[in-house]
Design an enzyme around this catalytic site. Structure first.
Site, PDB file in Angstrom:
ATOM      1  CG  ASP A 138      14.368  27.843  -5.239  1.00  0.00           C
ATOM      2  OD1 ASP A 138      14.843  28.690  -4.472  1.00  0.00           O
ATOM      3  OD2 ASP A 138      14.278  28.019  -6.462  1.00  0.00           O
ATOM      4  CB  SER A 158       7.664  28.106  -0.151  1.00  0.00           C
ATOM      5  OG  SER A 158       6.672  27.489  -0.938  1.00  0.00           O
ATOM      6  CG  MET A 168      18.312  37.712  -8.561  1.00  0.00           C
ATOM      7  SD  MET A 168      16.865  36.651  -8.340  1.00  0.00           S
ATOM      8  CE  MET A 168      16.745  35.948  -9.981  1.00  0.00           C
ATOM      9  NE  ARG A 169      26.025  37.167  -7.375  1.00  0.00           N
ATOM     10  CZ  ARG A 169      26.658  37.028  -8.526  1.00  0.00           C
ATOM     11  NH1 ARG A 169      27.237  35.891  -8.821  1.00  0.00           N
ATOM     12  NH2 ARG A 169      26.738  38.024  -9.369  1.00  0.00           N
ATOM     13  CG  ASN A 210      15.246  31.855  -0.930  1.00  0.00           C
ATOM     14  OD1 ASN A 210      15.386  33.064  -1.168  1.00  0.00           O
ATOM     15  ND2 ASN A 210      14.863  31.000  -1.869  1.00  0.00           N
ATOM     16  CG  HIS A 260      10.869  29.688  -4.676  1.00  0.00           C
ATOM     17  ND1 HIS A 260      11.791  30.045  -5.625  1.00  0.00           N
ATOM     18  CD2 HIS A 260       9.955  28.912  -5.312  1.00  0.00           C
ATOM     19  CE1 HIS A 260      11.459  29.511  -6.786  1.00  0.00           C
ATOM     20  NE2 HIS A 260      10.356  28.812  -6.624  1.00  0.00           N
ATOM     21  N   GLY A 298      13.868  44.814  -3.806  1.00  0.00           N
ATOM     22  CA  GLY A 298      13.871  44.861  -2.343  1.00  0.00           C
ATOM     23  C   GLY A 298      12.524  45.084  -1.692  1.00  0.00           C
ATOM     24  CG  ASP A 313      18.706  21.991   0.701  1.00  0.00           C
ATOM     25  OD1 ASP A 313      18.747  22.704  -0.332  1.00  0.00           O
ATOM     26  OD2 ASP A 313      18.005  20.964   0.786  1.00  0.00           O
TER      27      ASP A 313
HETATM   28  C1  GRF Z   1      10.345  37.766  -4.970  1.00  0.00           C
HETATM   29  O1  GRF Z   1       9.267  37.310  -5.713  1.00  0.00           O
HETATM   30  C2  GRF Z   1      11.056  36.628  -4.283  1.00  0.00           C
HETATM   31  O2  GRF Z   1      10.195  35.616  -3.870  1.00  0.00           O
HETATM   32  C3  GRF Z   1      11.951  36.132  -5.379  1.00  0.00           C
HETATM   33  O3  GRF Z   1      12.403  37.292  -6.042  1.00  0.00           O
HETATM   34  C4  GRF Z   1      11.448  38.330  -5.869  1.00  0.00           C
HETATM   35  C5  GRF Z   1      12.165  39.466  -5.234  1.00  0.00           C
HETATM   36  O4  GRF Z   1      11.377  40.615  -5.113  1.00  0.00           O
HETATM   37  N1  GRF Z   1      12.996  35.295  -4.843  1.00  0.00           N
HETATM   38  P1  GRF Z   1      11.839  41.813  -4.180  1.00  0.00           P
HETATM   39  O5  GRF Z   1      13.270  42.174  -4.614  1.00  0.00           O
HETATM   40  O6  GRF Z   1      11.783  41.354  -2.762  1.00  0.00           O
HETATM   41  O7  GRF Z   1      10.880  42.932  -4.475  1.00  0.00           O
END
Ligand code: GRF
Length: 220
Positions: free
Chosen positions: A149, A140, A94-95, A111, A113, A16, A145
């Protein structure tokens, strides 16, 4: 509370740190959004403690406990609507969300990424960037969609790959850029400076040029 502020839900699965960056940014006077709800699909996500410390409503929805993805997405949609959410930020969530859910929130679901998309969608982006030998990496923010990603890109921040980088060191520098980029993109959307047009995200000219920070913040 300023009623004009957009109500944002942040969806997390873990640490987070991007959630924290969004909380810190939205706490600033005049920011056009507030984090109104944090939802995690994991009860042990560290980000839930960050939300608690900030006094933000939290909800844990575990797909397995709810009977699978369709039930999970139904409960998610209901919770977001009940809370009057305008915009969803995925931050280390993570889904993969299903096409129906994504369509319902189209243009209101973003999102972050950790790569310069369209390069390196998916996982292990930093290791893959090192293996590919790219000299610029980064992050990014994009509309979500139905693909992985693959949605319209709103903003990007480039981070140089240094000769002695390993995946962890590179990840740390990209993460610092993520924290700056995400809140900036959120701000632009809330100020109606980003439009979904012809399958792309079009920035208002003022937003695109206001500061170099959106396209390429100082690497730190
Ligand atoms: C980040 O690098 C984000 O871009 C990716 O997962 C990581 C999450 O980190 N999708 P956090 O939980 O915000 O510290």
């Amino acid at each position: 509370m300023n009623p004009a502020r957009k109500r944002v839900a942040v969806l997390i699965s873990g640490r987070g740190s991007n959630l924290q960056a969004l909380i810190d940014a939205t706490d600033q006077k005049g920011f056009p959004a507030e984090v109104a709800l944090v939802i995690s699909d994991r009860p042990d996500a560290q980000g839930l403690q960050r939300a608690e410390r900030a006094g933000i409503a939290r909800l844990v929805l575990v797909p397995k406990e709810l009977g699978g993805r369709a039930a999970f997405e139904g409960a998610l949609d209901e919770a977001l609507r009940e809370a009057g959410i305008d915009l969803i930020c995925l931050a280390g969530f993570m889904r993969i969300l299903g096409a129906d859910f994504v369509a319902r929130w189209q243009g209101r679901l973003i999102n972050i990424h950790p790569s310069l998309l369209p390069a390196f969608p998916g996982l292990d982006t930093h290791q893959r960037a090192l293996e590919a030998g790219v000299k610029l990496h980064g992050c990014s923010v994009h509309f979500v969609d139905a693909g992985v990603d693959s949605g319209p890109i709103i903003g990007q921040a480039a981070v140089p790959v240094l000769p002695d980088d390993d995946a962890d060191g590179l990840a740390d520098r990209v993460l610092a850029a993520e924290h700056r980029l995400y809140s900036r993109c959120l701000e632009l959307i809330c100020l109606d400076q980003v439009q979904l047009l012809g399958g792309g995200a079009k920035l208002a000219p003022a937003a695109a040029t206001k500061s170099g920070a959106l396209a390429n913040p100082e690497p730190r």
